[in-house]
Design a protein around this motif. Structure first.
Motif, PDB file in Angstrom:
ATOM      1  N   UNK A 116      51.773 -52.359 -15.559  1.00  0.00           N
ATOM      2  CA  UNK A 116      50.575 -52.701 -16.341  1.00  0.00           C
ATOM      3  C   UNK A 116      49.721 -53.761 -15.654  1.00  0.00           C
ATOM      4  N   UNK A 117      50.374 -54.716 -15.004  1.00  0.00           N
ATOM      5  CA  UNK A 117      49.656 -55.835 -14.416  1.00  0.00           C
ATOM      6  C   UNK A 117      49.177 -55.625 -12.997  1.00  0.00           C
ATOM      7  N   UNK A 118      49.242 -54.384 -12.501  1.00  0.00           N
ATOM      8  CA  UNK A 118      48.869 -54.137 -11.101  1.00  0.00           C
ATOM      9  C   UNK A 118      47.524 -53.427 -10.950  1.00  0.00           C
ATOM     10  N   UNK A 119      46.719 -53.404 -12.018  1.00  0.00           N
ATOM     11  CA  UNK A 119      45.481 -52.627 -11.988  1.00  0.00           C
ATOM     12  C   UNK A 119      44.555 -52.993 -10.837  1.00  0.00           C
ATOM     13  N   UNK A 120      44.576 -54.247 -10.429  1.00  0.00           N
ATOM     14  CA  UNK A 120      43.678 -54.680  -9.356  1.00  0.00           C
ATOM     15  C   UNK A 120      43.974 -53.970  -8.044  1.00  0.00           C
ATOM     16  N   UNK A 121      45.137 -53.338  -7.942  1.00  0.00           N
ATOM     17  CA  UNK A 121      45.526 -52.662  -6.703  1.00  0.00           C
ATOM     18  C   UNK A 121      45.367 -51.147  -6.763  1.00  0.00           C
ATOM     19  N   UNK A 122      44.903 -50.615  -7.881  1.00  0.00           N
ATOM     20  CA  UNK A 122      44.881 -49.161  -8.038  1.00  0.00           C
ATOM     21  C   UNK A 122      43.789 -48.475  -7.233  1.00  0.00           C
ATOM     22  N   UNK A 123      42.710 -49.174  -6.950  1.00  0.00           N
ATOM     23  CA  UNK A 123      41.573 -48.563  -6.254  1.00  0.00           C
ATOM     24  C   UNK A 123      41.196 -49.368  -5.020  1.00  0.00           C
ATOM     25  N   UNK A 124      40.695 -48.672  -4.016  1.00  0.00           N
ATOM     26  CA  UNK A 124      40.111 -49.312  -2.842  1.00  0.00           C
ATOM     27  C   UNK A 124      38.589 -49.344  -3.017  1.00  0.00           C
ATOM     28  N   UNK A 125      37.944 -50.327  -2.388  1.00  0.00           N
ATOM     29  CA  UNK A 125      36.488 -50.397  -2.437  1.00  0.00           C
ATOM     30  C   UNK A 125      35.950 -50.803  -1.076  1.00  0.00           C
ATOM     31  N   UNK A 126      34.959 -50.072  -0.605  1.00  0.00           N
ATOM     32  CA  UNK A 126      34.336 -50.391   0.671  1.00  0.00           C
ATOM     33  C   UNK A 126      33.505 -51.667   0.521  1.00  0.00           C
ATOM     34  N   UNK A 127      33.705 -52.644   1.383  1.00  0.00           N
ATOM     35  CA  UNK A 127      32.946 -53.899   1.260  1.00  0.00           C
ATOM     36  C   UNK A 127      31.479 -53.757   1.665  1.00  0.00           C
ATOM     37  N   UNK A 128      31.126 -52.641   2.295  1.00  0.00           N
ATOM     38  CA  UNK A 128      29.745 -52.467   2.765  1.00  0.00           C
ATOM     39  C   UNK A 128      28.903 -51.671   1.768  1.00  0.00           C
ATOM     40  N   UNK A 129      29.331 -50.450   1.444  1.00  0.00           N
ATOM     41  CA  UNK A 129      28.515 -49.601   0.555  1.00  0.00           C
ATOM     42  C   UNK A 129      28.979 -49.633  -0.893  1.00  0.00           C
ATOM     43  N   UNK A 130      30.177 -50.163  -1.145  1.00  0.00           N
ATOM     44  CA  UNK A 130      30.677 -50.266  -2.505  1.00  0.00           C
ATOM     45  C   UNK A 130      31.428 -49.047  -3.001  1.00  0.00           C
ATOM     46  N   UNK A 131      31.574 -48.016  -2.186  1.00  0.00           N
ATOM     47  CA  UNK A 131      32.279 -46.807  -2.612  1.00  0.00           C
ATOM     48  C   UNK A 131      33.680 -47.164  -3.096  1.00  0.00           C
ATOM     49  N   UNK A 132      34.068 -46.568  -4.230  1.00  0.00           N
ATOM     50  CA  UNK A 132      35.367 -46.839  -4.845  1.00  0.00           C
ATOM     51  C   UNK A 132      36.131 -45.530  -5.000  1.00  0.00           C
ATOM     52  N   UNK A 133      37.406 -45.571  -4.647  1.00  0.00           N
ATOM     53  CA  UNK A 133      38.281 -44.413  -4.799  1.00  0.00           C
ATOM     54  C   UNK A 133      39.714 -44.871  -4.570  1.00  0.00           C
ATOM     55  N   UNK A 134      40.680 -44.045  -4.938  1.00  0.00           N
ATOM     56  CA  UNK A 134      42.061 -44.401  -4.605  1.00  0.00           C
ATOM     57  C   UNK A 134      42.246 -44.548  -3.095  1.00  0.00           C
ATOM     58  N   UNK A 135      41.544 -43.697  -2.347  1.00  0.00           N
ATOM     59  CA  UNK A 135      41.564 -43.766  -0.889  1.00  0.00           C
ATOM     60  C   UNK A 135      40.140 -43.526  -0.399  1.00  0.00           C
TER      61      UNK A 135
END
Length: 263
Positions: free
Chosen positions: A64-83
């Protein structure tokens, strides 16, 4: 329906899925599929939850407490996805739109919630409406943790709208819709939806959970309740949304029972 690349966050059903290892893998350089920028990212490996999940299937601790790790985010364009190394063509277009840029820059929303909302927006643009509903519900979970009840209620309502705009819902999905409506304090809609499901004479496990939801709705109880509260001790029957439905094959319960251990 287009689906994201399989990974720890399987938004098409109910969040992180069991993996062969626990914890986060060592960070590695990943090239963003949208803008080509390389950044160090960790690929999440879920840890086994020990506690019962909530009625909306938010997992128990420690997962439950690991939500911050569930998604990756590109630091340049902001794209978010599991990978972020993978992207649907429609997702690439979505990341460049003004609504997406405004969403990831909205400082009035908790940062973690923005990440899930950004993923929901991308999924919606690909046509994966149920997946977008899941990501939006998880933004509501992040709002719960950030003590932002107004945002949590609003995002639960948006999740319900996305579920209903997608393919027809089965009984296990409808249970989660009822819970989301109740948590959003949409008690009339929640009650009507619960009554409609109960009238279909669902399996015993589904009927038991809906009966609990109906009691909570009658009391105007918008609080969090776990699967364990829906099961009469010492029953170990799974939650309605986790029971096997033969026509659909593997159920949510079949997918999570290997890593949710009830004491």
């Amino acid at each position: 329906m287009s689906r994201p690349t399989p990974g720890p966050f399987h938004a098409a059903r109910n969040g992180p899925q069991p993996g062969p290892r626990t914890g986060a893998a060592r960070p590695a350089e990943v090239r963003c599929a949208v803008c080509g920028t390389e950044s160090r990212q960790s690929r999440f490996r879920p840890v086994p939850p020990e506690g019962a999940p909530d009625l909306d299937l938010r997992p128990g601790e420690p997962l439950r407490g690991t939500m911050a790790s569930w998604l990756q985010q590109c630091p340049h364009c902001g794209y978010v996805a599991p990978e972020i190394a993978h992207a649907h063509p429609a997702a690439i277009e979505a990341v460049g739109t003004a609504p997406f840029r405004a969403l990831i820059a909205d400082a009035t929303h908790p940062p973690l919630a923005r990440r899930f909302l950004a993923y929901a927006y991308v999924l919606e643009e690909t046509g994966a409406l149920h997946a977008a509903a899941e990501a939006t519900l998880q933004a509501a979970w992040a709002a719960d943790d950030a003590r932002k009840p107004d945002l949590a209620r609003a995002w639960r309502g948006e999740a319900v709208a996305l579920w209903r705009a997608g393919p027809p819902l089965d009984a296990e999905q409808t249970v989660r819709v009822v819970d989301a409506l109740r948590r959003a304090e949409a008690f009339e809609d929640a009650g009507t939806t619960a009554d409609q499901l109960a009238a279909t004479h669902p399996p015993d496990a589904v009927a038991g959970v809906i009966a609990l939801e109906q009691r909570l709705i009658a009391m105007r109880d918008a609080g969090r309740h776990t699967v364990a509260s829906a099961l009469p001790p010492p029953s170990r029957r799974p939650h309605a949304s986790q029971t096997s439905i033969a026509r659909r094959g593997t159920s949510l319960w079949d997918r999570i029972k290997g890593f949710w251990r009830r004491g």
